[in-house]
Design an enzyme around this catalytic site. Structure first.
Site, PDB file in Angstrom:
ATOM      1  N   HIS A   1      18.299  18.324  34.031  1.00 51.69           N
ATOM      2  CA  HIS A   1      19.284  18.859  33.082  1.00 51.69           C
ATOM      3  C   HIS A   1      18.688  20.042  32.314  1.00 51.69           C
ATOM      4  O   HIS A   1      19.342  21.073  32.151  1.00 51.69           O
ATOM      5  CB  HIS A   1      19.694  17.796  32.055  1.00 51.69           C
ATOM      6  CG  HIS A   1      20.478  16.661  32.594  1.00 51.69           C
ATOM      7  ND1 HIS A   1      20.157  15.350  32.317  1.00 51.69           N
ATOM      8  CD2 HIS A   1      21.584  16.610  33.388  1.00 51.69           C
ATOM      9  CE1 HIS A   1      21.033  14.552  32.894  1.00 51.69           C
ATOM     10  NE2 HIS A   1      21.904  15.290  33.572  1.00 51.69           N
TER      11      HIS A   1
ATOM     12  N   LYS B   1      30.368   4.501  32.331  1.00 52.67           N
ATOM     13  CA  LYS B   1      29.093   4.495  33.058  1.00 52.67           C
ATOM     14  C   LYS B   1      28.094   3.494  32.478  1.00 52.67           C
ATOM     15  O   LYS B   1      26.987   3.385  32.957  1.00 52.67           O
ATOM     16  CB  LYS B   1      28.469   5.902  33.046  1.00 52.67           C
ATOM     17  CG  LYS B   1      29.136   6.880  33.989  1.00 52.67           C
ATOM     18  CD  LYS B   1      28.329   8.153  34.074  1.00 52.67           C
ATOM     19  CE  LYS B   1      28.869   9.107  35.122  1.00 52.67           C
ATOM     20  NZ  LYS B   1      28.065  10.325  35.217  1.00 52.67           N
TER      21      LYS B   1
ATOM     22  N   ARG C   1      22.554  19.158  42.986  1.00 55.08           N
ATOM     23  CA  ARG C   1      21.278  18.666  43.493  1.00 55.08           C
ATOM     24  C   ARG C   1      21.297  18.520  45.000  1.00 55.08           C
ATOM     25  O   ARG C   1      20.336  18.806  45.673  1.00 55.08           O
ATOM     26  CB  ARG C   1      20.940  17.307  42.872  1.00 55.08           C
ATOM     27  CG  ARG C   1      20.685  17.368  41.392  1.00 55.08           C
ATOM     28  CD  ARG C   1      20.566  15.994  40.851  1.00 55.08           C
ATOM     29  NE  ARG C   1      21.825  15.299  41.125  1.00 55.08           N
ATOM     30  CZ  ARG C   1      22.160  14.130  40.635  1.00 55.08           C
ATOM     31  NH1 ARG C   1      21.339  13.494  39.861  1.00 55.08           N
ATOM     32  NH2 ARG C   1      23.319  13.581  40.921  1.00 55.08           N
TER      33      ARG C   1
ATOM     34  N   SER D   1      19.973  10.769  36.041  1.00 55.72           N
ATOM     35  CA  SER D   1      19.873   9.832  34.925  1.00 55.72           C
ATOM     36  C   SER D   1      19.947   8.395  35.419  1.00 55.72           C
ATOM     37  O   SER D   1      19.230   7.519  34.934  1.00 55.72           O
ATOM     38  CB  SER D   1      20.990  10.088  33.908  1.00 55.72           C
ATOM     39  OG  SER D   1      20.830  11.342  33.311  1.00 55.72           O
TER      40      SER D   1
END
Length: 173
Positions: free
Chosen positions: A20, A44, A98, A136
């Site tokens: 990030h 989440k 990514r 994450s």
């Protein structure tokens, strides 16, 4: 004010990773003001509260703002990303990619956002090769299982993540 190039970089940042921060640093060079939008997204199952995530992102981006010379503002948001972009006077949404799996989702999202607001562009920045695999979700999973996440997150975030994981383990016992 209308001459300012304002971009937003949205995410849940739970926790904020080196990936990030890499995208934030590169995005900040493209705009005069970068608004980092920390999404509530309770679906989440966040490790950190919204306020904690905003605080961590602010702390971890202070140095970047000083180095790059752009303003970086970190704020929470909820609702449609396009509404947040308009509230922020942003003309650019910055998204990090990514892997190919990210592209499919981001491609669809960019198309939807363009239909909702054709005046707001989506710009994709590829994660640097050293950060392409960091997410994450993986950081939380590896930390929870006792693995070393030192190279995936900045120091303050590392300390807070490990403390939170320990706290959750202690509470579960």
């Amino acid at each position: 004010m209308s001459d300012l190039r304002i971009g937003i970089y949205p995410g849940t940042f739970d926790p904020v990773t080196n990936g990030h921060l890499d995208v934030i640093a590169r995005a900040a060079r493209l705009v005069d003001r970068l608004v980092v939008g920390v999404a509530i997204n309770s679906g989440k199952g966040p490790l950190f509260s919204l306020d904690e995530r905003v605080e961590l992102v602010r702390a971890e981006t202070d140095t970047i703002a000083a180095q790059v010379g752009s303003e970086i503002v970190v704020v929470p948001f909820t609702g449609l990303l396009i509404d947040f972009a308009r509230q922020s006077s942003a003309r650019m949404i910055i998204r990090g990619l990514r892997a190919v799996s990210d592209f499919d989702y981001e491609f669809q999202m960019a198309g939807m956002n363009h239909r909702l607001a054709p005046d707001v562009e989506t710009v994709f920045l590829m994660a640097s090769e050293t950060n392409q695999f960091i997410s994450s979700r993986f950081v939380k999973e590896v930390a929870t299982l006792g693995g070393d996440v030192t190279s995936f997150v900045p120091k303050l975030t590392l300390e807070r993540t490990l403390a939170r994981v320990r706290h959750r383990k202690d509470a579960a016992e």
